[in-house]
Design a protein around this motif. Structure first.
Motif, mmCIF file in Angstrom:
data_model
loop_
_atom_site.group_PDB
_atom_site.id
_atom_site.type_symbol
_atom_site.label_atom_id
_atom_site.label_comp_id
_atom_site.label_asym_id
_atom_site.label_seq_id
_atom_site.Cartn_x
_atom_site.Cartn_y
_atom_site.Cartn_z
ATOM 1 N N PRO A 1 0.949 -1.667 0.177
ATOM 2 C CA PRO A 1 0.138 0.244 -0.307
ATOM 3 C C PRO A 1 0.855 1.097 -0.390
ATOM 4 C CG PRO A 1 -1.025 -1.244 1.464
ATOM 5 C CD PRO A 1 0.339 -2.216 0.877
ATOM 6 N N ARG A 2 0.317 2.496 -0.536
ATOM 7 C CA ARG A 2 1.463 3.860 -1.225
ATOM 8 C C ARG A 2 0.982 4.365 0.240
ATOM 9 N NH1 ARG A 2 3.306 7.334 -4.428
ATOM 10 N NH2 ARG A 2 2.906 5.374 -6.109
ATOM 11 N N PHE A 3 -0.171 4.241 0.985
ATOM 12 C CA PHE A 3 -0.679 4.889 1.785
ATOM 13 C C PHE A 3 -0.691 3.938 3.488
ATOM 14 C CE2 PHE A 3 -3.079 6.764 -1.240
ATOM 15 C CZ PHE A 3 -1.461 7.877 -1.114
ATOM 16 N N THR A 4 0.008 4.776 4.911
ATOM 17 C CA THR A 4 -0.722 3.992 5.732
ATOM 18 C C THR A 4 -1.533 4.051 6.351
ATOM 19 O OG1 THR A 4 2.220 4.999 6.743
ATOM 20 C CG2 THR A 4 0.304 4.130 8.486
ATOM 21 N N ASP A 5 -2.624 5.298 6.332
ATOM 22 C CA ASP A 5 -4.261 4.623 6.458
ATOM 23 C C ASP A 5 -4.408 3.372 5.639
ATOM 24 O OD1 ASP A 5 -3.801 6.498 9.180
ATOM 25 O OD2 ASP A 5 -3.792 8.582 7.352
ATOM 26 N N ARG A 6 -5.385 3.364 5.946
ATOM 27 C CA ARG A 6 -6.750 2.317 4.759
ATOM 28 C C ARG A 6 -6.802 3.343 4.056
ATOM 29 N NH1 ARG A 6 -11.876 0.111 4.123
ATOM 30 N NH2 ARG A 6 -11.674 -2.030 2.364
ATOM 31 N N SER A 7 -6.369 3.384 2.439
ATOM 32 C CA SER A 7 -7.457 3.800 1.368
ATOM 33 C C SER A 7 -9.132 2.962 0.790
ATOM 34 C CB SER A 7 -6.620 4.059 -0.075
ATOM 35 O OG SER A 7 -5.891 2.971 -0.051
ATOM 36 N N GLN A 8 -9.963 4.502 0.254
ATOM 37 C CA GLN A 8 -11.007 3.146 -0.299
ATOM 38 C C GLN A 8 -10.350 3.491 -1.582
ATOM 39 O OE1 GLN A 8 -14.692 4.319 1.412
ATOM 40 N NE2 GLN A 8 -13.174 6.298 2.395
ATOM 41 N N ARG B 1 -2.579 18.874 3.062
ATOM 42 C CA ARG B 1 -3.322 18.409 4.454
ATOM 43 C C ARG B 1 -4.478 19.652 4.779
ATOM 44 N NH1 ARG B 1 -1.727 16.647 9.854
ATOM 45 N NH2 ARG B 1 -1.525 18.429 9.576
ATOM 46 N N ASP B 2 -3.351 20.296 5.048
ATOM 47 C CA ASP B 2 -3.878 21.391 5.755
ATOM 48 C C ASP B 2 -4.644 22.243 5.057
ATOM 49 O OD1 ASP B 2 -2.965 20.931 8.352
ATOM 50 O OD2 ASP B 2 -1.196 21.760 8.659
ATOM 51 N N ARG B 3 -4.164 22.393 3.784
ATOM 52 C CA ARG B 3 -4.455 24.003 2.758
ATOM 53 C C ARG B 3 -5.413 22.669 2.513
ATOM 54 N NH1 ARG B 3 -2.786 28.494 3.673
ATOM 55 N NH2 ARG B 3 -3.113 28.919 1.286
ATOM 56 N N ALA C 1 -6.631 10.749 5.370
ATOM 57 C CA ALA C 1 -7.709 9.629 6.391
ATOM 58 C C ALA C 1 -8.106 10.231 7.875
ATOM 59 C CB ALA C 1 -7.103 9.044 7.758
ATOM 60 N N GLU C 2 -7.267 11.888 7.956
ATOM 61 C CA GLU C 2 -7.204 13.418 8.581
ATOM 62 C C GLU C 2 -8.157 14.049 8.499
ATOM 63 O OE1 GLU C 2 -3.184 14.647 10.031
ATOM 64 O OE2 GLU C 2 -2.408 12.446 10.718
ATOM 65 N N PHE C 3 -8.153 14.124 6.559
ATOM 66 C CA PHE C 3 -8.703 15.139 5.806
ATOM 67 C C PHE C 3 -10.130 14.682 5.536
ATOM 68 C CE2 PHE C 3 -10.860 16.054 1.929
ATOM 69 C CZ PHE C 3 -11.022 16.848 2.225
ATOM 70 N N THR C 4 -10.443 13.461 5.765
ATOM 71 C CA THR C 4 -11.551 13.179 6.063
ATOM 72 C C THR C 4 -12.398 13.291 7.241
ATOM 73 O OG1 THR C 4 -11.055 11.337 4.825
ATOM 74 C CG2 THR C 4 -12.544 11.540 5.977
ATOM 75 N N ALA C 5 -11.412 13.567 8.627
ATOM 76 C CA ALA C 5 -12.357 13.417 9.744
ATOM 77 C C ALA C 5 -12.422 14.925 9.900
ATOM 78 C CB ALA C 5 -11.121 13.180 10.769
ATOM 79 N N ALA C 6 -11.841 15.812 9.047
ATOM 80 C CA ALA C 6 -12.020 17.215 10.148
ATOM 81 C C ALA C 6 -13.301 17.551 8.661
ATOM 82 C CB ALA C 6 -10.654 18.267 9.067
ATOM 83 N N THR C 7 -13.233 16.984 7.415
ATOM 84 C CA THR C 7 -14.123 17.427 6.373
ATOM 85 C C THR C 7 -15.525 16.987 6.111
ATOM 86 O OG1 THR C 7 -13.102 16.778 4.811
ATOM 87 C CG2 THR C 7 -12.591 19.332 5.234
ATOM 88 N N SER C 8 -15.146 15.468 6.688
ATOM 89 C CA SER C 8 -16.790 14.573 6.683
ATOM 90 C C SER C 8 -16.020 14.471 4.647
ATOM 91 C CB SER C 8 -17.554 14.874 7.365
ATOM 92 O OG SER C 8 -17.359 15.092 8.690
ATOM 93 N N THR C 9 -15.715 14.518 4.563
ATOM 94 C CA THR C 9 -15.339 14.527 3.187
ATOM 95 C C THR C 9 -14.392 13.428 2.226
ATOM 96 O OG1 THR C 9 -15.694 16.835 2.414
ATOM 97 C CG2 THR C 9 -15.153 14.947 0.587
#
Length: 407
Positions: free
Chosen positions: A231-238, A296-298, A326-334
């Motif tokens: 996997p390219r990303f540490t967090d599980r991706s969809q 992620r922040d931007r 994953a952090e972007f999704t948690a912050a924006t529900s996207t």
């Protein structure tokens, strides 16, 4: 008197062979070359040479071929008779027991016992010796088939000649039947040629005249299935294949596609976002580059300004800048859905938009010279262009309607 040299160990003996076997087992489990080499404690280049072999050409033009290492021997299937079973067969057969009696004792078919005695008995004396029988059976089991390019000198010369003319293996295989329609023996598949090039010890072709392939490779590039791929990303991706159907038909607004357009030497970047229904464009200013935390922040700042109803999903490619998705999704529900590798058409609207943006941000230019205000001005100009796909409405008109409905 000079001290006598110790006899040189045969290659692959002792701890070295144990390392090779361990390396091959790790590779068979789907581990990549770098990780397997770290586990075993060898250099990455050593692992590559072990896996694919190599050819060393001396100054006088003589080539020495080192074949790839062989995989450790697999355990013999229980459907074959074992050495201990053959000892039992020999003892019972010498005692006068019938094939059916021996078969019942070993829980085998009577035909297996009678065939074993007939096939592996000594051809001169007719006696059944278990150890000799086991060796005959083991030698017969592989049944190796000689390589076609080794057995046919004419075919080998034809293939070598066309490879020297820079023909691809597929071109060669497609042309031979039309050139020699009445010679079925001059037929082969592209894989036969590739194996002969990658394994010269088995195929008959030599690596001395390089490059024989357009890629210049002398070994096969390893491919992994999606299940084996690291996997390219540490967090599980969809995967994008899991994205809701409402995104595909563009019936529900709020599904976005995104990417980066890169500047000179891939050192500067601008984030691009396009809404699938309205083709509305947002540009993300990245003054600190595309590292995952900054991006992620931007991205969170950009999406937080949108109504919740217009943040249904985001489709992205396999870029490392989305490592904190994953952090972007948690912050924006996207939720973020990732495209397949090397599949830009899965973000068709975004790819088309990036082409339009190159009018403002040419390739090989320094994108760090553009301020956030510059990006806003470009996005405004692009969003106010009438679009044929929108019945000559502008993206800004369509998006303004959506904002009014959301309000």
């Amino acid at each position: 008197m000079p001290k006598p040299r110790r006899p040189r160990k045969p290659p692959g003996a002792g701890p070295e062979q144990a390392k090779r076997d361990h390396y091959l087992r790790l590779m068979a489990q789907g581990m990549n070359n770098s990780a397997a080499c770290r586990k075993v404690g060898i250099n990455r280049r050593t692992g590559t040479r072990w896996r694919y072999g190599r050819t060393i050409t001396s100054a006088d033009g003589e080539s020495r071929i080192y074949a790839p290492i062989a995989a450790p021997k697999r355990a013999v299937s229980t459907r074959y008779l074992s050495e201990s079973e053959r000892i039992t067969i020999a003892d019972e057969h010498r005692a006068g027991s019938s094939s059916r009696t021996i078969a019942a004792l070993l829980d085998r078919a009577p035909s297996t016992i009678s065939r074993e005695i007939n096939r592996n008995s000594d051809p001169e004396t007719g006696d059944y010796h278990p150890f000799a029988a086991h060796q005959r059976a083991a030698a017969r089991r592989p049944r190796p088939k000689p390589a076609k390019l080794r057995t046919s000198a004419e075919l080998r010369e034809l293939v070598q000649e066309l490879l020297d003319q820079r023909w691809s293996p597929e071109q060669i295989c497609r042309t031979l039947p039309s050139q020699y329609p009445d010679r079925p023996e001059l037929r082969l598949t592209p894989e036969t040629i590739y194996q002969a090039l990658y394994r010269p010890d088995r195929g008959g072709l030599t690596r001395s005249r390089l490059p024989l392939l357009r890629t210049g490779r002398t070994y096969r590039k390893r491919r992994r299935s999606r299940e084996q791929r690291t996997p390219r990303f540490t967090d599980r991706s969809q995967s994008i294949h899991d994205r809701p159907g409402t995104a595909e038909d563009r019936a529900l607004p709020g599904h976005w596609e995104g990417d980066l357009i890169m500047g000179a030497h891939n050192r500067t970047a601008i984030g691009t976002l396009v809404e699938r229904t309205t083709r509305y464009v947002l540009l993300v200013h990245l003054p600190q580059g595309r590292n995952a935390a900054h991006f992620r922040d931007r991205l969170i700042t950009t999406f937080s300004a949108l109504p919740a109803g217009l943040r249904q999903s985001l489709a992205w490619d396999q870029g490392v800048e989305m490592g904190r998705h994953a952090e972007f999704t948690a912050a924006t529900s996207t939720p973020v859905y990732f495209c397949d590798p090397a599949s830009p058409w899965q973000r068709g609207s975004n790819e088309n938009t990036n082409g339009l943006l190159r009018q403002y941000f040419p390739k090989s230019s320094d994108l760090s010279m553009h301020t956030a205000e510059d990006l806003t001005a470009v996005a405004t100009e692009l969003n106010n262009r009438p679009r044929k796909i929108l019945d000559w409405d502008t993206p800004a008109q369509r998006f303004t309607r959506l904002l009014a409905e959301a309000a």
